[in-house]
Design a protein around this motif. Structure first.
Motif, PDB file in Angstrom:
ATOM      1  N   GLY A  60       8.039  -2.474  -3.762  1.00  0.00           N
ATOM      2  CA  GLY A  60       8.096  -1.289  -4.622  1.00  0.00           C
ATOM      3  C   GLY A  60       6.769  -0.559  -4.722  1.00  0.00           C
ATOM      4  N   VAL A  61       5.959  -0.617  -3.678  1.00  0.00           N
ATOM      5  CA  VAL A  61       4.662   0.055  -3.665  1.00  0.00           C
ATOM      6  C   VAL A  61       4.888   1.550  -3.436  1.00  0.00           C
ATOM      7  CG1 VAL A  61       2.464   0.272  -2.447  1.00  0.00           C
ATOM      8  CG2 VAL A  61       3.446  -1.986  -2.865  1.00  0.00           C
ATOM      9  N   ILE A  62       4.387   2.374  -4.354  1.00  0.00           N
ATOM     10  CA  ILE A  62       4.584   3.822  -4.243  1.00  0.00           C
ATOM     11  C   ILE A  62       3.283   4.576  -4.012  1.00  0.00           C
ATOM     12  CG2 ILE A  62       6.718   3.836  -5.583  1.00  0.00           C
ATOM     13  CD1 ILE A  62       5.032   4.720  -8.005  1.00  0.00           C
ATOM     14  N   ALA A  63       2.156   3.895  -4.118  1.00  0.00           N
ATOM     15  CA  ALA A  63       0.850   4.516  -3.897  1.00  0.00           C
ATOM     16  C   ALA A  63      -0.102   3.451  -3.379  1.00  0.00           C
ATOM     17  CB  ALA A  63       0.307   5.115  -5.192  1.00  0.00           C
ATOM     18  N   THR A  64      -1.099   3.883  -2.625  1.00  0.00           N
ATOM     19  CA  THR A  64      -2.108   2.961  -2.122  1.00  0.00           C
ATOM     20  C   THR A  64      -3.484   3.505  -2.422  1.00  0.00           C
ATOM     21  OG1 THR A  64      -2.163   3.974   0.074  1.00  0.00           O
ATOM     22  CG2 THR A  64      -0.657   2.122  -0.230  1.00  0.00           C
ATOM     23  N   PRO A  65      -4.483   2.647  -2.485  1.00  0.00           N
ATOM     24  CA  PRO A  65      -4.410   1.194  -2.465  1.00  0.00           C
ATOM     25  C   PRO A  65      -3.708   0.658  -3.716  1.00  0.00           C
ATOM     26  CG  PRO A  65      -6.700   1.956  -2.251  1.00  0.00           C
ATOM     27  CD  PRO A  65      -5.857   3.134  -2.552  1.00  0.00           C
ATOM     28  N   ALA A  66      -2.931  -0.383  -3.510  1.00  0.00           N
ATOM     29  CA  ALA A  66      -2.220  -1.050  -4.599  1.00  0.00           C
ATOM     30  C   ALA A  66      -2.476  -2.546  -4.491  1.00  0.00           C
ATOM     31  CB  ALA A  66      -0.729  -0.772  -4.524  1.00  0.00           C
ATOM     32  N   LEU A  67      -2.734  -3.165  -5.618  1.00  0.00           N
ATOM     33  CA  LEU A  67      -3.021  -4.595  -5.665  1.00  0.00           C
ATOM     34  C   LEU A  67      -1.964  -5.289  -6.504  1.00  0.00           C
ATOM     35  CD1 LEU A  67      -4.917  -7.006  -5.109  1.00  0.00           C
ATOM     36  CD2 LEU A  67      -6.152  -6.364  -7.196  1.00  0.00           C
ATOM     37  N   ILE A  68      -1.413  -6.366  -5.950  1.00  0.00           N
ATOM     38  CA  ILE A  68      -0.457  -7.186  -6.690  1.00  0.00           C
ATOM     39  C   ILE A  68      -1.030  -8.591  -6.810  1.00  0.00           C
ATOM     40  CG2 ILE A  68       1.856  -8.193  -6.708  1.00  0.00           C
ATOM     41  CD1 ILE A  68       2.822  -5.756  -5.145  1.00  0.00           C
ATOM     42  N   LYS A  69      -1.100  -9.069  -8.042  1.00  0.00           N
ATOM     43  CA  LYS A  69      -1.520 -10.458  -8.299  1.00  0.00           C
ATOM     44  C   LYS A  69      -0.261 -11.306  -8.329  1.00  0.00           C
ATOM     45  CE  LYS A  69      -1.961 -11.948 -12.333  1.00  0.00           C
ATOM     46  NZ  LYS A  69      -1.948 -12.681 -13.567  1.00  0.00           N
ATOM     47  N   GLU A  70      -0.131 -12.201  -7.352  1.00  0.00           N
ATOM     48  CA  GLU A  70       1.024 -13.098  -7.283  1.00  0.00           C
ATOM     49  C   GLU A  70       0.787 -14.368  -8.091  1.00  0.00           C
ATOM     50  OE1 GLU A  70       3.964 -12.541  -5.774  1.00  0.00           O
ATOM     51  OE2 GLU A  70       3.359 -10.573  -5.049  1.00  0.00           O
TER      52      GLU A  70
END
Length: 103
Positions: A60-70
């Motif tokens: 569901g990434v809609i913009a970059t840079p995007a960071l997801i903490k898993e």
């Protein structure tokens, strides 16, 4: 059973779109934050949406840079070049504990 020390305590996935100045800045800023906050306890996975666009759709990434903490839970997201250390740590809920300096 002994604890698995090879598994990272922090798993971060950085989504970028090509080799742009914003992408390079975000990766550099993230590495700097991780090294200062939790050295040797993290893994950064870089996903270039120019090469793997389906990964952005899946997350569901809609913009970059995007960071997801898993890891550690809960999953949290931050968008931008990650230049504001405090904003990144707050957004990811990785605020250091005052008594031991670790989140």
């Amino acid at each position: 059973m002994p604890e698995d020390t090879s598994a990272p305590r922090y798993l971060l996935r950085l989504f970028i779109a090509g080799d742009s100045p914003h992408a390079r800045a975000a990766l550099h800023n993230l590495q700097r934050i991780c090294e200062s906050q939790f050295p040797d306890q993290y893994r950064i996975e870089v996903v270039d949406l120019m090469h793997e666009p389906h990964r952005g759709d899946e997350e569901g990434v809609i913009a970059t840079p995007a960071l997801i903490k898993e890891l550690p839970p809960p999953v949290r997201r931050v968008i931008g070049d990650l230049s504001d250390r405090e904003q990144v740590l707050n957004g990811l809920q990785l605020i250091p504990d005052a008594k031991d300096g670790m989140p």
